[in-house]
Design an enzyme around this catalytic site. Structure first.
Site, PDB file in Angstrom:
ATOM      1  N   ASP A  49       0.608  -1.142   0.146  1.00 50.07           N
ATOM      2  CA  ASP A  49       0.056  -0.032   0.038  1.00 50.07           C
ATOM      3  C   ASP A  49       0.865   1.175   0.126  1.00 50.07           C
ATOM      4  O   ASP A  49       1.939   1.226   0.452  1.00 50.07           O
ATOM      5  CB  ASP A  49      -0.942  -0.069   1.167  1.00 50.07           C
ATOM      6  CG  ASP A  49      -0.126  -0.217   2.518  1.00 50.07           C
ATOM      7  OD1 ASP A  49       0.532  -1.266   2.640  1.00 50.07           O
ATOM      8  OD2 ASP A  49      -0.588   0.809   3.398  1.00 50.07           O
ATOM      9  N   GLU A  62       0.123  -0.912   5.912  1.00 49.33           N
ATOM     10  CA  GLU A  62       0.929  -0.368   6.886  1.00 49.33           C
ATOM     11  C   GLU A  62       1.151   0.883   6.870  1.00 49.33           C
ATOM     12  O   GLU A  62       1.327   1.479   8.094  1.00 49.33           O
ATOM     13  CB  GLU A  62       2.623  -0.929   6.116  1.00 49.33           C
ATOM     14  CG  GLU A  62       3.731  -0.588   7.119  1.00 49.33           C
ATOM     15  CD  GLU A  62       4.399   0.794   6.651  1.00 49.33           C
ATOM     16  OE1 GLU A  62       5.202   1.159   7.834  1.00 49.33           O
ATOM     17  OE2 GLU A  62       3.933   1.465   5.764  1.00 49.33           O
TER      18      GLU A  62
END
Length: 375
Positions: free
Chosen positions: A76, A140
């Site tokens: 991400d 994250e």
């Protein structure tokens, strides 16, 4: 198959960068994970397990018992959809640009090519990676709420964790601050700003007093930062604000400092009559202390020397990563083994292309050492 050549690595990086994957869009991060799963299957000869803890996609490869070395990274990014339209993937003057290239898609590409090179160097590729686990997550950038328990469980299984986050100007990250974001809420009393402002209790003015007190909780000598950030107050321009709030970003190298700042926030008292305060404690990630990485950093330095590389540097940084969570369960953790470049979360995000094969070779050498394949 070309292994660890710069053109093949750049081609794989382009595939990932051109699949935009902002954290909040679960469908987008899943599409990127699907591309990475295909890439990993091609390079490593095995399919990953698909996991979806907390609704977010995670990929796991486990070779043999998968109990020696955990390689950790995320797909991400902080960049919203449409960023590619104005910041497209490009290679110019030795720099690769594009959203998420530095943080941290190139680290994942280097990881796959490093492990593929290890397999190619052994006559028994089936057993070469015995003891390695790969875990790739997709949340994250917001603190890994969905993947955190999985990350820590995998860390407990293993003897070492290598995090493929980007380096800091080439330096490995041997310590990280713990991070937290708290919120201070101020309650006042609304009144007409023109007719009778004296009947109000101005929450915005009270918040201004409190912000000045909050910044005093920092301790530069210890590296503790306390930063008032997102701030809001009031409902309309002609009304004394009845409520105000501020987010407070806290970074510290020790849990004791985190606790001291939290206690300082709780001890704040209102200055203006008619106002009150409420502290909303946010979740805090623990620090990654230097002792968690010292042995692994020494082995990385030895690996670099065997490869004829320049001596490695280590650095302590303020940003957090999933390495904070793995160190917290007691597993030795070394971070910053990914990209060399700069501009994380910024418009000038970039990777120095020529460093990619060298950093992949370093990772391969370090993993081989940790698996006992180097004397």
């Amino acid at each position: 198959m070309n292994v660890m050549t710069l053109p093949s690595m750049i081609a794989d990086l382009e595939t990932l960068v051109c699949c935009e994957s902002p954290t909040a869009d679960r469908a987008a991060t899943k599409r990127c994970a699907e591309l990475f799963a295909e890439m990993g299957a091609r390079l490593l000869g095995s399919e990953p397990e698909w996991l979806e803890h907390g609704g977010a996609a995670q990929l796991r490869w486990r070779f043999g018992q998968g109990d020696r070395v955990l390689l950790l990274g995320h797909l991400d990014t902080v960049w919203p959809h449409g960023t590619l339209d104005r910041l497209p993937f490009a290679l110019a003057d030795g720099k690769i640009t594009g959203p998420g290239c530095f943080d941290m898609k190139v680290g994942l590409v280097q990881m796959l090519h490093a492990l593929a090179a290890l397999q190619a160097s052994s006559p028994d590729a089936v057993d070469t990676l015995d003891g390695v686990t790969i875990l790739v997550t997709t949340d994250e950038e917001v603190g890994s709420p969905a993947a955190r328990a999985l990350i820590q469980d995998e860390a407990r299984r293993n003897q070492a964790v290598l995090v493929l986050e980007a380096s800091a100007d080439g330096a490995l990250k041997t310590a990280r601050k713990g991070a937290g974001c708290h919120r201070l809420h101020v309650q006042g009393r609304a009144a007409h700003a023109g007719l009778e402002p004296e009947r109000g209790a101005n929450a915005a003015v009270e918040l201004a007093h409190q912000i000045l007190a909050i910044v005093q909780l920092a301790d530069p000598a210890l590296g503790t930062t306390v930063t008032p950030s997102l701030t809001s107050a009031g409902d309309s321009a002609n009304t004394v604000p009845r409520a105000a709030r501020v987010a407070v970003d806290v970074r510290a190298f020790s849990a004791e400092e985190q606790q001291r700042v939290a206690a300082g926030l709780e001890a704040l008292r209102p200055r203006l009559e008619g106002t009150s305060l409420r502290v909303e404690r946010g979740h805090e990630s623990p620090p990654l202390p230097p002792e968690a990485s010292s042995d692994l950093f020494a082995r990385a330095q030895q690996a670099a020397a065997r490869l004829g590389m320049d001596p490695l540097r280590g650095i302590a940084v303020g940003g957090g990563s999933d390495g904070n969570w793995t160190a917290a369960v007691g597993t030795p953790t070394l971070d910053g083994l990914g990209a060399v470049g700069g501009g994380a979360h910024a418009e000038d995000e970039h990777v120095l292309a020529e460093t990619m094969p060298e950093r992949a070779a370093l990772l391969a050498e370090l993993v081989a050492d940790l698996l006992g394949a180097r004397s």
